[in-house]
Scaffold this active site. Structure first.
Site, PDB file in Angstrom:
ATOM      1  N   ASP A 114      43.002  35.207  32.047  1.00 17.75           N
ATOM      2  CA  ASP A 114      41.844  35.636  32.824  1.00 17.75           C
ATOM      3  C   ASP A 114      40.982  34.414  33.121  1.00 17.75           C
ATOM      4  O   ASP A 114      40.630  33.669  32.197  1.00 17.75           O
ATOM      5  CB  ASP A 114      41.044  36.649  32.000  1.00 17.75           C
ATOM      6  CG  ASP A 114      39.862  37.268  32.731  1.00 17.75           C
ATOM      7  OD1 ASP A 114      39.544  36.821  33.851  1.00 17.75           O
ATOM      8  OD2 ASP A 114      39.250  38.202  32.173  1.00 17.75           O
ATOM      9  N   HIS A 173      42.795  40.456  32.945  1.00 20.87           N
ATOM     10  CA  HIS A 173      41.521  41.082  33.259  1.00 20.87           C
ATOM     11  C   HIS A 173      41.723  42.582  33.499  1.00 20.87           C
ATOM     12  O   HIS A 173      42.746  43.009  34.022  1.00 20.87           O
ATOM     13  CB  HIS A 173      40.918  40.430  34.509  1.00 20.87           C
ATOM     14  CG  HIS A 173      39.474  40.760  34.714  1.00 20.87           C
ATOM     15  ND1 HIS A 173      38.485  40.216  33.951  1.00 20.87           N
ATOM     16  CD2 HIS A 173      38.870  41.617  35.577  1.00 20.87           C
ATOM     17  CE1 HIS A 173      37.314  40.705  34.332  1.00 20.87           C
ATOM     18  NE2 HIS A 173      37.525  41.563  35.323  1.00 20.87           N
ATOM     19  N   SER A 189      33.345  43.044  32.443  1.00 19.03           N
ATOM     20  CA  SER A 189      33.422  42.210  33.635  1.00 19.03           C
ATOM     21  C   SER A 189      32.034  41.999  34.244  1.00 19.03           C
ATOM     22  O   SER A 189      31.145  41.463  33.587  1.00 19.03           O
ATOM     23  CB  SER A 189      34.403  42.849  34.629  1.00 19.03           C
ATOM     24  OG  SER A 189      34.743  41.964  35.661  1.00 19.03           O
TER      25      SER A 189
END
Length: 299
Positions: free
Chosen positions: A239, A269, A147
Site C-alpha cells: 500500500d 489497501h 483510509s
C-alpha cells in the site's frame, strides 16, 4: 505483489466492479462503481443488531448501530474511507456492524460531505461536529476510521486536543492517509500497488484541496503528538500509504502515547472488505476488533 491467494482473489473480484483506472471516470460513475463494489462484499447483519438513522445539526446524516448486547457506555465513532470522493453510511455498514457486535458497544457512523462538490474543510467540519455532539452527553468515545476516514480521525482528534475537548479514550487508524511525501518511501516502493496507486492518492489530494501544511488536514505535519489518546494503527504492506501508518505510530510512541502498531504483511489497501475471503484479512480484522474492544473497555 502479495502471494496470499485469498487477497489476490479479492483484488480480482474488486476490479470486476471498480476498475484500476476508476479515477479517470466521472464522479457519478466512480460512485456507482463503488456502491456496487461495496454491495458485492456485504455480509449478513449480526443477530439482534439494530440501526437508527438521525441528523446532527439538522444536516449531517449519522447512523447508530446497537448490537444485541451493549456492555459499555463508551461509543465507537466510525469515519468511512473512500478518498473523500466516494462512500456513505451504507458503504461501510457491514464493517461497522461487525465491529459494534464484537466490541459490544454502540457505534455511530457519519455520512460527511464529499469532494469535489465540497472541498476541504467540509468533510473535516462535518466529522468534528459529530464528535462534539457525541461528547456533549458525557459518554466516552473511541474514534476510528479507514483510509481517508483515518485521515479525518487523526485530524479531528488533533483539533479536539487543541480545543480541550475531553472524552476521547482511543483512536483507531486503519491504513490511514496522513499527508506523507508522495515522492519517497512507500509512495515510491508501492506506487503501483494493487487496489491503490500513488497516482490515485495524488488524484484524491488534488480533488480535496486540503492545505498540506495544516496538521488537521495532514496529521504528519504536526510536530507535537503528546497528550493524544491510546491508539491502534494498522497498515498494509502492499500500500502506498504504508509509511504514513508506520511513521505516525512511531511518532506517537516517541511522544509517550500508548500505541499499538500492526502491519499486515500480505495485505493491500482496503483489505477490511476481504475479511471473509482472505486468511490474512480475517486475522487482521480480528486483531482490529479486539483492539477496539480493549479501547471501549469490554476486553
Amino acid at each position: 505483489m502479495p502471494t496470499e491467494e485469498g487477497i489476490l482473489a479479492f483484488h480480482r473480484r474488486c476490479e470486476e466492479f471498480y476498475p484500476a483506472d476508476a479515477v479517470d471516470a466521472s464522479i457519478d460513475e466512480q460512485r456507482k462503481w463503488y456502491d456496487a463494489l461495496c454491495a458485492e462484499f456485504d455480509a449478513p447483519s449480526p443477530v439482534g443488531l439494530t440501526r437508527e438513522d438521525a441528523l446532527v445539526g439538522g444536516h449531517i446524516p449519522i447512523r447508530h448501530c446497537r448490537p444485541q448486547t451493549v456492555s459499555t457506555r463508551t461509543r465507537i465513532y466510525y469515519i468511512h474511507g473512500g478518498g473523500f470522493v466516494v462512500g456513505s453510511l451504507n458503504s461501510h455498514d457491514a464493517i461497522c456492524a461487525e465491529l459494534a457486535d464484537f466490541a459490544q458497544a454502540e457505534l455511530v457512523s457519519v455520512d460527511y460531505r464529499l469532494a469535489p462538490e465540497h472541498v476541504w474543510p467540509a468533510a473535516f467540519d462535518d466529522c468534528y461536529a459529530v464528535l462534539q455532539a457525541l461528547l456533549s452527553d458525557g459518554r466516552p468515545v473511541v474514534v476510528a476510521g479507514d483510509s481517508g476516514g483515518g485521515n479525518l480521525t487523526a485530524g479531528i482528534i488533533l483539533k479536539a486536543r487543541a480545543e480541550g475537548l475531553a472524552g476521547i479514550v482511543g483512536q483507531v487508524l486503519i491504513y490511514p492517509g496522513l499527508g506523507g511525501n508522495l515522492v519517497s518511501g512507500s509512495y515510491v516502493d508501492m506506487a503501483e500497488a494493487p487496489g491503490l496507486t500513488t497516482a490515485d492518492v495524488s488524484y484524491y489530494r488534488d480533488i480535496l484541496k486540503a492545505p498540506a501544511e495544516n496538521p488537521f488536514a495532514a496529521p504528519l505535519a504536526e510536530t507535537d503528538l503528546s497528550g493524544l489518546p491510546p491508539s491502534y494503527i494498522t497498515g498494509a504492506f502492499f500500500d502506498p500509504l504504508r509509511d504514513d501508518a508506520r511513521i505516525y505510530a512511531a511518532r506517537l510512541a516517541a511522544a509517550g502515547v500508548n500505541v499499538t502498531f500492526r502491519e499486515e504483511p500480505q495485505m493491500i489497501h482496503a483489505w477490511l472488505r476481504a475479511r471473509h475471503m482472505s486468511e490474512g484479512a480475517r486475522e487482521g480484522f480480528r486483531r482490529l476488533a479486539e483492539a477496539v474492544a480493549v479501547l471501549v473497555g469490554t476486553r
